[in-house]
Scaffold this motif. Structure first.
Motif, PDB file in Angstrom:
ATOM      1  N   TRP A  71      37.375 -22.683 -15.190  1.00  0.00           N
ATOM      2  CA  TRP A  71      36.425 -22.142 -16.173  1.00  0.00           C
ATOM      3  C   TRP A  71      34.993 -22.298 -15.665  1.00  0.00           C
ATOM      4  CZ3 TRP A  71      32.328 -24.141 -18.932  1.00  0.00           C
ATOM      5  CH2 TRP A  71      31.856 -23.388 -20.002  1.00  0.00           C
ATOM      6  N   PHE A  72      34.664 -23.478 -15.126  1.00  0.00           N
ATOM      7  CA  PHE A  72      33.321 -23.681 -14.580  1.00  0.00           C
ATOM      8  C   PHE A  72      33.051 -22.714 -13.437  1.00  0.00           C
ATOM      9  CE2 PHE A  72      33.181 -27.711 -16.865  1.00  0.00           C
ATOM     10  CZ  PHE A  72      31.825 -27.893 -17.089  1.00  0.00           C
ATOM     11  N   SER A 131      30.120 -19.993 -13.263  1.00  0.00           N
ATOM     12  CA  SER A 131      29.168 -20.027 -12.158  1.00  0.00           C
ATOM     13  C   SER A 131      29.095 -18.684 -11.454  1.00  0.00           C
ATOM     14  CB  SER A 131      29.573 -21.125 -11.166  1.00  0.00           C
ATOM     15  OG  SER A 131      28.725 -21.145 -10.045  1.00  0.00           O
ATOM     16  N   ASP A 132      30.244 -18.109 -11.168  1.00  0.00           N
ATOM     17  CA  ASP A 132      30.267 -16.814 -10.493  1.00  0.00           C
ATOM     18  C   ASP A 132      29.593 -15.738 -11.351  1.00  0.00           C
ATOM     19  OD1 ASP A 132      31.599 -17.956  -8.376  1.00  0.00           O
ATOM     20  OD2 ASP A 132      33.583 -17.216  -8.964  1.00  0.00           O
ATOM     21  N   TYR A 133      29.865 -15.774 -12.659  1.00  0.00           N
ATOM     22  CA  TYR A 133      29.276 -14.780 -13.554  1.00  0.00           C
ATOM     23  C   TYR A 133      27.751 -14.916 -13.589  1.00  0.00           C
ATOM     24  CZ  TYR A 133      28.379 -11.995 -17.716  1.00  0.00           C
ATOM     25  OH  TYR A 133      27.901 -11.057 -18.581  1.00  0.00           O
ATOM     26  N   THR A 134      27.279 -16.157 -13.701  1.00  0.00           N
ATOM     27  CA  THR A 134      25.832 -16.397 -13.718  1.00  0.00           C
ATOM     28  C   THR A 134      25.193 -15.925 -12.423  1.00  0.00           C
ATOM     29  OG1 THR A 134      25.991 -18.247 -15.259  1.00  0.00           O
ATOM     30  CG2 THR A 134      24.067 -18.199 -13.814  1.00  0.00           C
ATOM     31  N   ASN A 135      25.803 -16.279 -11.293  1.00  0.00           N
ATOM     32  CA  ASN A 135      25.229 -15.875 -10.003  1.00  0.00           C
ATOM     33  C   ASN A 135      25.207 -14.363  -9.852  1.00  0.00           C
ATOM     34  OD1 ASN A 135      24.772 -18.518  -9.185  1.00  0.00           O
ATOM     35  ND2 ASN A 135      26.781 -18.722  -8.239  1.00  0.00           N
ATOM     36  N   SER A 136      26.191 -13.673 -10.424  1.00  0.00           N
ATOM     37  CA  SER A 136      26.216 -12.211 -10.318  1.00  0.00           C
ATOM     38  C   SER A 136      25.035 -11.572 -11.036  1.00  0.00           C
ATOM     39  CB  SER A 136      27.528 -11.668 -10.898  1.00  0.00           C
ATOM     40  OG  SER A 136      27.550 -11.745 -12.321  1.00  0.00           O
ATOM     41  N   ILE A 137      24.468 -12.301 -11.994  1.00  0.00           N
ATOM     42  CA  ILE A 137      23.318 -11.778 -12.747  1.00  0.00           C
ATOM     43  C   ILE A 137      21.994 -12.239 -12.141  1.00  0.00           C
ATOM     44  CG2 ILE A 137      22.125 -11.850 -14.982  1.00  0.00           C
ATOM     45  CD1 ILE A 137      24.904 -11.977 -16.284  1.00  0.00           C
ATOM     46  N   VAL A 192      25.951 -23.561 -12.338  1.00  0.00           N
ATOM     47  CA  VAL A 192      26.587 -24.780 -11.833  1.00  0.00           C
ATOM     48  C   VAL A 192      26.202 -24.976 -10.372  1.00  0.00           C
ATOM     49  CG1 VAL A 192      28.744 -26.048 -11.553  1.00  0.00           C
ATOM     50  CG2 VAL A 192      28.533 -24.341 -13.386  1.00  0.00           C
ATOM     51  N   ASP A 193      25.521 -26.083 -10.076  1.00  0.00           N
ATOM     52  CA  ASP A 193      25.165 -26.422  -8.697  1.00  0.00           C
ATOM     53  C   ASP A 193      26.215 -27.396  -8.177  1.00  0.00           C
ATOM     54  OD1 ASP A 193      24.127 -27.202  -6.290  1.00  0.00           O
ATOM     55  OD2 ASP A 193      22.129 -27.676  -7.042  1.00  0.00           O
TER      56      ASP A 193
END
Length: 708
Positions: A58-59, A63-69, A676-677
């Motif tokens: 889930w994390f 993270s992937d979704y946030t980075n895509s934006i 997420v870093d």
């Protein structure tokens, strides 16, 4: 008594109701906790199991979704280039300069280098030589500190991996110009009073996601050059059970004075509270530990020593701080002599040269004045050097002298470095040829206001405002407020190239010095603490309303940021007044605090925020918990919520639960993103360039949501 059922204020599902943001699916579970006959439903409690694959997946999806934006934000590259330009102006960022004999040792972050290294030079004009580099420890390590032993023959250099704050130490022999091969099987805690001897702490696991009770931590002594299998236990629950608390609300740590004339060794029992218990016994003995200062009774927050004389900084009946003198041969804190009485502004942390204590006082967190105490006579006098900027930091750099670094800075005053001698100030100030002061562009464009504005209850709140002189009060400027408000910590007025760059771009920067901090002394801290914690976020909202009333900005252009305990501040400000904000950035924030004490680092924070075991504090925790105040169908501001996977202070499920709640509840059409870093911890970064890129993305996100 009839049970009261309080439903969580958010009904959780996996998808945003706004089609343009299709977040990764998040399930609800039927979980709850009951304290004091009150049940709190917690359908995201499953996210607390960070070892579970479903949770880690889930994390990763978030993270992937946030980075895509955020990777597509148009302003990021421009901001990043501006940061690189400002970074290039100070090519050698030299700090923490220390001296032994003619040898200078210091940190340097060079222009094209991604990480800080430790350098040395023999004399001011000697050749700079590398002493330690992070790659000596491994790929994802950053050097965290260096320190000298009391005999001034050794240097301990520590580094930590991926933000975990687990210091791995290497020891450098100054005379032999080489490192020891010793590898300490634990966390370095310092040098002891014996030559070549160190103390370290071992625990069963160093996983930042796993709680280790204080009773499971063991302190051992190691003599450099010997096998660690020979190391003896110095302190543990088995040797001294009376020193340990089973609720983990305080932790025990030993230390030794670096003054070789001191005949005692010490240990503190402390928490996130500014105060401590202090124990002592004759040095190199195995005698009983004697308690000489009580956390609850004596309000001691700092210690300095000269031989067997102990200078105790205390707020007992002095909320702005005073200094007491305690004779360790006959310690009696109740009858200790006051050598520096309380002033009308708060005292900061004390530093010490060979013959002087250095005492900073700071008004509203932004205007510093220093005093010195001659420890030979206990005479108090004003600092003999000019204090003509917001902050003047005085730092001793040679244990054998009264030489001090003088660093002057302010909101729009870049750091200016000189040095002088407290015992001979008439010799004037000089500069080191290898430590340069620099000038920055845009500074002359700026204006700073230091004002006080009325809070929700009429209390006056200090507010710093930085903006371009030609700004128009047309309510259309993007504005940004940063604050913290916890633990009695103050937000200082140091120079920030980020603030300079963004103010140059037309952003109005505000720093409210909210209650819960220490800007007006300990009473200011207590005014934003536990039951009074709501004052913290209400002060932030009052500051926002002030900027709007002045015409600086309007809600559609207004953003806020806070980190760590400042997550409570940001989370509650925007859940109480979502109409006031366009964007919020809670960084590694404490955003789900009712269950916080059950996290790996949670119990130690109960003195500041409270415990669910205490009914009054339980109600306070419910009130300050941002997740519990997310309401379905509300139009929330855009949010960039961050966490460091290796964060040992605010565990990742705290911001995660808040992010998931808002993703469902929000009907504003604005994004709620969880960043997420995986290589970072409590707000730090993998290296300088990674950190700058993250900051550029953050500012680009803020500008995109505040109609820049």
């Amino acid at each position: 008594m009839k049970k009261i059922l309080i439903a969580n204020l958010v009904l959780l599902t996996g998808l945003s109701s706004i089609a343009q943001y299709t977040y990764p699916a998040t399930k609800m579970v039927d979980s709850s906790d009951t304290w004091h006959n009150i049940t709190i439903k917690d359908p995201y409690q499953w996210l607390e199991n960070l070892k579970d694959k479903e949770v880690t997946d889930w994390f990763k999806a978030q993270s992937d979704y946030t980075n895509s934006i955020i990777d597509k934000l148009p302003e990021t590259d421009n901001i990043y280039k501006g940061m690189l330009m400002l970074d290039s102006i100070w090519p050698d960022k030299i700090f923490k300069v220390r001296q032994i004999g003619k040898l200078f040792v210091y940190f340097n972050l060079k222009l094209d280098e991604p990480k800080v290294k430790v350098f040395k030079r023999n004399g001011e004009t000697g050749k700079e030589e590398l002493l330690a580099s992070p790659d000596m420890w491994g790929k994802n390590y950053n050097i965290s500190n260096f320190s000298f032993d009391p005999y001034q023959k050794l240097i301990a250099v520590t580094a930590s991996e991926g933000g975990k704050e687990i210091d791995v130490v290497k020891f450098y022999d100054i005379a032999k110009n080489k490192f020891y091969i010793d590898s300490i099987p634990g966390i370095f805690y310092g040098f002891t009073g014996k030559p070549n001897q160190v103390v370290y702490m071992q625990k069963p696991t160093y996983d930042v996601h796993v709680e280790v009770p204080d009773i499971d931590k063991v302190f051992k002594l190691h003599m450099l050059g010997t096998d660690t299998l020979q190391d003896e236990v110095y302190l543990s629950y088995q040797t001294n059970p009376d020193l340990y608390l089973l609720d983990n609300s305080k932790y025990v740590a030993p230390f030794w004075s670096d003054d070789l004339d001191c005949k005692y060794e010490f240990l503190t029992r402390s928490s996130v509270s500014p105060y401590m218990d202090l124990y002592y016994r004759p040095i190199n003995s195995k005698g009983q530990w004697k308690k000489i200062i009580s956390m609850e009774e004596d309000d001691a927050f700092a210690l300095n020593g000269a031989g067997n004389q102990l200078y105790v900084s205390s707020k007992k009946n002095a909320p702005n701080g005073k200094i007491l003198l305690l004779d360790l041969n006959k310690p009696d804190i109740k009858n200790a002599k006051t050598i520096v009485p309380e002033k009308d502004i708060p005292m900061g942390g004390i530093d010490q040269s060979k013959n002087f204590l250095i005492i900073p006082y700071t008004k509203n967190g932004v205007l510093m004045s220093n005093y010195i105490v001659d420890i030979r006579t206990n005479k108090v006098s004003k600092l003999p050097f000019a204090e003509n900027t917001n902050l003047t930091y005085i730092t001793p750099y040679n244990k054998e002298t009264d030489d001090v670094h003088i660093a002057r800075t302010g909101w729009i005053t870049p750091l200016q470095f000189t040095y002088g001698n407290l015992a001979a100030p008439t010799k004037g100030e000089k500069t080191f040829s290898f430590r340069k002061s620099v000038k920055y562009p845009y500074v002359d464009e700026m204006k700073v206001e230091e004002i006080e504005i009325p809070g929700h209850d009429g209390v006056m709140i200090p507010l710093s405002i930085i903006y371009r002189k030609d700004i128009k009060l047309n309510k259309r400027n993007p504005a940004y407020l940063y604050s913290y408000g916890a633990y009695g910590y103050s937000t200082g007025s140091g120079f920030s190239t980020d603030f300079l760059l963004m103010a140059h771009k037309g952003v109005v920067i505000g720093i409210p010095h909210v209650r819960g901090g220490g800007e007006k002394g300990e009473n200011w801290h207590w005014a934003g603490y536990k039951q009074s914690k709501p004052n913290t976020w209400k002060d932030l909202n009052s500051s926002a309303e002030y900027l709007i009333s002045r015409g600086f900005t309007s809600p559609e252009h207004l953003s806020c940021e806070g980190g760590s305990a400042g997550g409570i501040l940001i989370g509650r400000a925007i859940t109480e007044r979502p109409d006031l904000w366009a964007c919020a950035v809670p960084q590694v924030g404490a955003l789900s605090v009712v269950r916080g004490e059950f996290a790996a680092n949670g119990a130690i924070n109960t003195p500041e925020f409270g415990s669910v075991k205490n009914i009054n504090e339980f109600f306070s925790l419910m009130e300050m918990d941002p997740t519990l105040h997310v309401q379905d169908g509300v139009k929330y501001p855009a949010m960039l919520i961050t966490t460091g996977w290796n964060d040992p202070r605010v565990i990742s499920w705290m911001p995660a639960k808040f992010a998931a709640a808002v993703q469902k509840a929000n009907t504003s059409g604005k994004p709620t993103l969880l960043y997420v870093d995986y290589n970072g911890g409590h707000g730090d970064s993998e290296d300088k360039f990674v950190g700058m890129k993250k900051d550029a993305q953050k500012w680009a996100f803020i500008l995109s949501q505040t109609k820049h």
